[in-house]
Scaffold this motif. Sequence first.
Motif, PDB file in Angstrom:
ATOM      1  N   TYR A   6      -8.273  -3.160 -24.535  1.00 39.16           N
ATOM      2  CA  TYR A   6      -7.889  -4.557 -24.389  1.00 39.16           C
ATOM      3  C   TYR A   6      -8.871  -5.469 -25.130  1.00 39.16           C
ATOM      4  O   TYR A   6     -10.046  -5.171 -25.297  1.00 39.16           O
ATOM      5  CB  TYR A   6      -7.859  -4.944 -22.907  1.00 39.16           C
ATOM      6  CG  TYR A   6      -9.069  -4.463 -22.123  1.00 39.16           C
ATOM      7  CD1 TYR A   6     -10.276  -5.170 -22.136  1.00 39.16           C
ATOM      8  CD2 TYR A   6      -9.010  -3.283 -21.382  1.00 39.16           C
ATOM      9  CE1 TYR A   6     -11.372  -4.726 -21.430  1.00 39.16           C
ATOM     10  CE2 TYR A   6     -10.103  -2.819 -20.677  1.00 39.16           C
ATOM     11  CZ  TYR A   6     -11.293  -3.550 -20.695  1.00 39.16           C
ATOM     12  OH  TYR A   6     -12.380  -3.102 -20.008  1.00 39.16           O
ATOM     13  N   GLU A   7      -8.329  -6.594 -25.551  1.00 39.42           N
ATOM     14  CA  GLU A   7      -9.116  -7.645 -26.191  1.00 39.42           C
ATOM     15  C   GLU A   7      -9.647  -8.573 -25.097  1.00 39.42           C
ATOM     16  O   GLU A   7      -8.913  -8.979 -24.198  1.00 39.42           O
ATOM     17  CB  GLU A   7      -8.215  -8.420 -27.152  1.00 39.42           C
ATOM     18  CG  GLU A   7      -8.920  -9.350 -28.116  1.00 39.42           C
ATOM     19  CD  GLU A   7      -7.956 -10.010 -29.096  1.00 39.42           C
ATOM     20  OE1 GLU A   7      -8.427 -10.731 -29.982  1.00 39.42           O
ATOM     21  OE2 GLU A   7      -6.734  -9.810 -28.960  1.00 39.42           O
ATOM     22  N   VAL A   8     -10.935  -8.911 -25.150  1.00 35.62           N
ATOM     23  CA  VAL A   8     -11.546  -9.850 -24.210  1.00 35.62           C
ATOM     24  C   VAL A   8     -12.497 -10.770 -24.969  1.00 35.62           C
ATOM     25  O   VAL A   8     -12.817 -10.536 -26.131  1.00 35.62           O
ATOM     26  CB  VAL A   8     -12.315  -9.130 -23.074  1.00 35.62           C
ATOM     27  CG1 VAL A   8     -11.370  -8.530 -22.055  1.00 35.62           C
ATOM     28  CG2 VAL A   8     -13.250  -8.063 -23.617  1.00 35.62           C
ATOM     29  N   TYR A   9     -12.932 -11.819 -24.300  1.00 32.92           N
ATOM     30  CA  TYR A   9     -13.809 -12.809 -24.929  1.00 32.92           C
ATOM     31  C   TYR A   9     -15.148 -12.179 -25.317  1.00 32.92           C
ATOM     32  O   TYR A   9     -15.628 -12.355 -26.435  1.00 32.92           O
ATOM     33  CB  TYR A   9     -14.028 -13.979 -23.966  1.00 32.92           C
ATOM     34  CG  TYR A   9     -14.756 -15.155 -24.577  1.00 32.92           C
ATOM     35  CD1 TYR A   9     -14.050 -16.106 -25.319  1.00 32.92           C
ATOM     36  CD2 TYR A   9     -16.116 -15.331 -24.409  1.00 32.92           C
ATOM     37  CE1 TYR A   9     -14.697 -17.188 -25.880  1.00 32.92           C
ATOM     38  CE2 TYR A   9     -16.772 -16.412 -24.963  1.00 32.92           C
ATOM     39  CZ  TYR A   9     -16.061 -17.345 -25.694  1.00 32.92           C
ATOM     40  OH  TYR A   9     -16.725 -18.409 -26.251  1.00 32.92           O
ATOM     41  N   LYS A  10     -15.739 -11.451 -24.383  1.00 36.49           N
ATOM     42  CA  LYS A  10     -16.981 -10.724 -24.663  1.00 36.49           C
ATOM     43  C   LYS A  10     -16.613  -9.265 -24.869  1.00 36.49           C
ATOM     44  O   LYS A  10     -16.466  -8.503 -23.924  1.00 36.49           O
ATOM     45  CB  LYS A  10     -17.974 -10.882 -23.516  1.00 36.49           C
ATOM     46  CG  LYS A  10     -19.332 -10.244 -23.797  1.00 36.49           C
ATOM     47  CD  LYS A  10     -20.296 -10.460 -22.632  1.00 36.49           C
ATOM     48  CE  LYS A  10     -21.652  -9.846 -22.946  1.00 36.49           C
ATOM     49  NZ  LYS A  10     -22.606 -10.016 -21.818  1.00 36.49           N
TER      50      LYS A  10
END
Length: 734
Positions: free
Chosen positions: A184-188
């Motif tokens: 998954y893509e996350v901010y951090k």
Amino acid sequence: NKMARRRSNDDKETTEQLLPADDLKDDTPVEGQRLRFRRTLTRQQQPLWQRIALLIFVVFMGILVVLFTVLGHTLHPKSLPDSCQDNDGGQYLFNRTDGIFSLCHKKDAIIKGELGTFMYKQSPLVTKQGSGKFTYSIDRVNWELSISVANKCVSISWNGESSYEHPLRDCFHLGENVYWYGGYEVYKQNWPINEEIIKMIPFLSNNTFEFPQGFGPVLHPVWFSSKGVVLYVDHDVPLHVSLNDVSITGENGLLCLQAVPYALSCTPDASQLTSLRYTICHEDDPVSAVKYFLQSSGSIGKPGMVSEVVFEKPIWSTWAQFKRNVNDSIITEYLDHIFNNSLSISQLEIDDGYTSNYGDLVIDSNKFPSNFSNIVEFLKNKLNASLTVWIHPFVNYDTNQFKEVMKNASVNYFIPGGSMDTTGLVKWWNGHGALINFESKFASEWFKNKIELFQKMNQISAFKFDAGESEYLPDCLYFPDSTHPATFTKKYINFASSIEGSKRAEVRVGYFSQNQSIFIRMLDRSSDWGINNGLHSVLTTALTMSLIGYNYIIPDMIGGNACSGTDCTTSTEGNQPLKDLYIRWMQLSAFLPVMQFSIPPWNFGQEVVDQAKLLIAFHEWLAKHCIIPLVKASTHKLEPIIRPLWWLDHQNEKALTANDTFLVGNCILVAPILHNSTVKRTVYLPPGSWKKCDLDEKEENKHICNEKLHSSEEIDLTIPLGGPMSFFKNTVEC
């Protein structure tokens, strides 16, 4: 008389059948039949002293059992039994008395977990219904658990009532000296994810530029471990995920999967029938685990081919440089700079600001008096490039399009609110409006006809499809034929892929859509260093997206979005990235599948323009000789193009934890500078026949490789800010 009756009763033989105290082995899938035993005691007349002695002995042994049990739990309160050594080749162990699960591989417990964590707090009645099938009962409420084996995989399925107060939830221990990588893509964007902290939240897509605590636009419920484990969840599970969430587990090091219907967020005290279904497989190493997931799990499909020229030549976008301040003369001047500086381009993307409102698909005639005809002519005649434009699924409530749809009571092309008779209004970054209902065939066809007519009239080659995250759906969504909000995301991507010219098009969302032949871009990046949505996160996000089968990656614009915090509506002036940051961003992007510019190199002087030309020319060479061949191969046998260092050395901790180095195929190793005021770093070279290569500053499209280097060791590397970019080349095929 009493004594006579007692003697008479004692003379009668009384038989008791004693079974084991617990049935821990009942659910262990060992080969052969389980041994059961029966002990028959015949009470006969005995002297009183023998009876008293026997009673004292039984009490004494009971005290010892209790004492050892208490001591065991006191000394090892969180330890899990590791008895795969005694499992005789079985795939898993499951103890139904406490829910402890172990996946076994070569007599090693390679992942351990606790199934039904909520239930075991309530002391459930557990009944075995057959091989790997159990019924759990608490206060007349029943749940069903099924554990089945197929080849190297164990599938786990829960069915029953679930609520936010009493959820279906399983948790797995990350393990010591085991590294995990999430889909998954996350901010951090950590790599690996072991130290990441995620509170229990829905596994749904969000615009993390606005909501950094959520999961990002591209996500797939899959996790890989350095021990060769792959865990993946079915697509329609109402999944919630936490990682290292002490508030619900009481300890770190746990990945928890929870199934609670998303609509219950509107009625948090209610419960609803649902299911939690996932599969855990084991391979000998993480590379084999990734290959199994991509090629054999049946969870995803392979994409077709996309436009090769987009890999070879950069995309240029108006967004970061101009924001909404675009018009015919500004864009023509921008293209003129590209032409005069001999910078190549595959397509120009006109972003936000070309329409007078959001939803009518009408070009603002004040900004573009001749529509896009001047721009298209410049692109075709001088730059041999195409035009793409920004588009989105929103129709604001103050547009003519919204009013027209509302007048047509027979068909609602917009996503409903609380019922099919309503229209859900949502807030997005450009106002309030409705969403096109891609769940509806009629709505999709209606919107497709509008888009393709607009495309044909204005000589547009393709579109940049923005948004699509579940975050923008109305609360308490009502879909009669859909049980999962991510269905909207998936159908939006399917729609984008169906539009003419989609081989050049791009989306920014992904959910079980690896089979779509369309480019997928990273969400907006901040013009900053670091792994918190800055330059470093571009690399770790590329690794993450590749690992789950998204190879057609467009990194965000070189230098980032030049926004003031999360406000991207204002002018770029005053928010320009630092020159050093811009150069390092170019160097990294040159080795990724696609280069994308917006803030132009001429903003930083001729020296940076010259470096841009050198890196663009090298990227074209890399695309033709490495990236495009890998892309074509992946349409037949899906494998990552951008690969982690452990792809070539999965037993070395340096490779397993390297978050600043990557591979392009198996033949190119890239170790960019990702930190400010730095020109030196160390690089671990995995096994292979490596040479250090430098771009030729005098002649474009060439690089010079020196003598062989020792592999399986760290070396020092210097990459001056104004000097040539270095990389390492392996003699093997990509």
